[in-house]
Design an enzyme around this catalytic site. Sequence first.
Site, PDB file in Angstrom:
ATOM      1  N   TYR A 110       3.359 -14.307   8.535  1.00  0.00           N
ATOM      2  CA  TYR A 110       2.583 -13.246   8.858  1.00  0.00           C
ATOM      3  C   TYR A 110       2.737 -13.127  10.198  1.00  0.00           C
ATOM      4  O   TYR A 110       3.762 -13.650  10.964  1.00  0.00           O
ATOM      5  CB  TYR A 110       1.230 -13.377   8.287  1.00  0.00           C
ATOM      6  CG  TYR A 110       0.339 -12.182   8.470  1.00  0.00           C
ATOM      7  CD1 TYR A 110       0.689 -11.029   7.883  1.00  0.00           C
ATOM      8  CD2 TYR A 110      -0.727 -12.258   8.895  1.00  0.00           C
ATOM      9  CE1 TYR A 110       0.001  -9.795   8.037  1.00  0.00           C
ATOM     10  CE2 TYR A 110      -1.792 -11.279   9.220  1.00  0.00           C
ATOM     11  CZ  TYR A 110      -1.425 -10.022   8.589  1.00  0.00           C
ATOM     12  OH  TYR A 110      -2.274  -9.136   8.748  1.00  0.00           O
ATOM     13  N   LYS A 181       2.544  -8.963   3.950  1.00  0.00           N
ATOM     14  CA  LYS A 181       1.303  -8.606   3.673  1.00  0.00           C
ATOM     15  C   LYS A 181       0.994  -9.284   2.245  1.00  0.00           C
ATOM     16  O   LYS A 181       0.131  -9.471   1.836  1.00  0.00           O
ATOM     17  CB  LYS A 181       0.916  -6.976   3.646  1.00  0.00           C
ATOM     18  CG  LYS A 181       1.143  -6.707   5.175  1.00  0.00           C
ATOM     19  CD  LYS A 181      -0.427  -6.619   5.684  1.00  0.00           C
ATOM     20  CE  LYS A 181      -0.169  -6.297   7.114  1.00  0.00           C
ATOM     21  NZ  LYS A 181      -1.341  -6.472   7.907  1.00  0.00           N
ATOM     22  N   ASP A 274      -4.285  -0.183   6.451  1.00  0.00           N
ATOM     23  CA  ASP A 274      -4.833  -1.540   7.016  1.00  0.00           C
ATOM     24  C   ASP A 274      -4.722  -1.217   8.447  1.00  0.00           C
ATOM     25  O   ASP A 274      -5.514  -1.741   9.057  1.00  0.00           O
ATOM     26  CB  ASP A 274      -3.480  -2.659   6.540  1.00  0.00           C
ATOM     27  CG  ASP A 274      -4.344  -3.760   6.815  1.00  0.00           C
ATOM     28  OD1 ASP A 274      -5.637  -3.993   6.857  1.00  0.00           O
ATOM     29  OD2 ASP A 274      -3.640  -4.835   7.705  1.00  0.00           O
TER      30      ASP A 274
END
Length: 542
Positions: A110, A181, A274
């Site tokens: 990530y 994600k 997001d």
Amino acid sequence: MLKFYTHLDTKSGEEWIETSLQGKAVLSTPLLNKGTAFSEQERLALKLLGKLPYRIETLDEQVARAKTQFKRYENVLQKYIYLNNLRDKNEVLFYKLLSENLAETLPLIYTPGVSTAVKEFSHEFRQPRGLYFSYPDRERMGEILDNRTHAEIDVIVATDGERILGIGDQGIGGMDIPLAKLVVYSLCGINPYKALPIMLDVGTDNPNLLNNPLYLGWRHPRIKGEAYDEFIKKFVHTVHQKFPKCLLHWEDFAQQNARRILETYRTQHCTFNDDMQGTGVITLAALLSAIQKTQRPFKDHRIVVFGAGTAGVGIADQIYGALLREGISPEVARKQFWLVDRPGLLTEDSSNIMGFQQPYVRASHEAQNDLFAVVKAVKPTILIGCSTVKNAFSEEIVREMAKEVEYPIIFPLSNPTDNCECDPGLLLEWTQHKALVATGSPFENVAQCNNALAFPGIGLGAIASRATQVTDNMLWAAATAIAKYSKHSLLPAITEIQPLSHEVANAVAAQAVADGVATVTPHVAQNIWRPYYRTIKFKAQS
Ligand code: NAI
């Protein structure tokens, strides 16, 4: 469609899988493959006898080996590639390895590690994953969606790759972001079988990509205006027709599109952005913790946001909403914000003010050209950076702020680490360790305002309640649940995302019920996917 189905044994509560695949096809299906962990019965039934070394291993033994292999790689990209190769071979092992080594693996898979992978996408491409909706195929969206590998879908993460992290237009390389994600979603309990990453390839305006012979996306300047909106509309419609209850998560769109898309579809589908909402929630959670430490009531804070783009204004919106919840009037609450962007303080006289910035513009007589002047004039108690401008919070600015405020709240949020507005160590040094700091990228011993602490719980809560919308109240429920969970620091550690996300999901799902947008009675615990090997049984296709 893949030839396998998941069943639940109601007595043991364990899942098992039925498949019509055998032999090599099983070994090359990452959600079925157990490698050396296939039992004797499975090896016989699935025609794997002789295809694997004799000894049957446990998942834990496999994890130990994978960890040793992983540790042999030294650079970030190699480690990222190793983990993704593992994911392409054996998904349960991949998630188990990550779950047990979150601190080490999450920053790779990530942020910030994924930004390297995004830039190298066309060079390092090995195996396709997810779905590509390319503009030239726009009339065939239904067909593309039918080419997915699993029948049911709970969550889609979609990007058009225009504004990736702090590194701008990355075209097709943006696909690595939905992939990343969804790894975080699945680590926190969303079933990876039912999670779909999607790239909306509408071209790129990045000349380096357009001129790169290896570039894998649609080699064309970005589609804009009405044609773009029509493409998005068709996409949402296609998704909604097939999966009316899936969560549609938007990721890394340019600021001029992000808000419009969210506002257009927010009440029509269960959807969430997001960069705006996730960032807003996590930053609000950190602020709620920090404000408690300052013992100064929320209404007495003066907030300067440096970088009034998607994230900066998204954060301002969440804080504004929180102020209203404190009973502060809209007029008074708006006056607590000063937004600074390239032209300096945003005022009525600034040119090119965008619609979403408009509510925060200040009177023209307040105009200031730079951040230092704004800090000097405003004496902020809270300074938030979302500008992607490295070292923008200079010593002069920070000392000026600390002169007036006992516990300055300073959040340099820009990613990746190279874009951070200030090194947190320096912030503490310049404020005699009084500053309350949260950063966007990971720094040792500093709260990380990482969206990964928020979006998985929001998603899990929305899915568990089969919510028709993600309401503002659900976002507020998420922020307060995170703040409540934060015991020793402004935010929980990233290694706590799993239990934290389940708490957040419970709060979000309960709020969905209270808001009347839940369509089922939520049981979050029953919706949590965990990495363990399900027994696999063969059934010939009828
Ligand atoms: P954006 O491009 O929408 O906004 C950036 C804004 O900064 C723009 O309005 C731009 O005009 C402004 N800006 C650029 N240079 C400037 C300068 N020299 N002076 C003043 N303003 C300047 O990008 P977005 O999505 O808002 O992201 C911004 C940063 O925030 C990125 O680095 C991103 O990684 C980070 N971010 C952090 C998050 C977190 O910590 N949880 C979540 C989302 C974003």
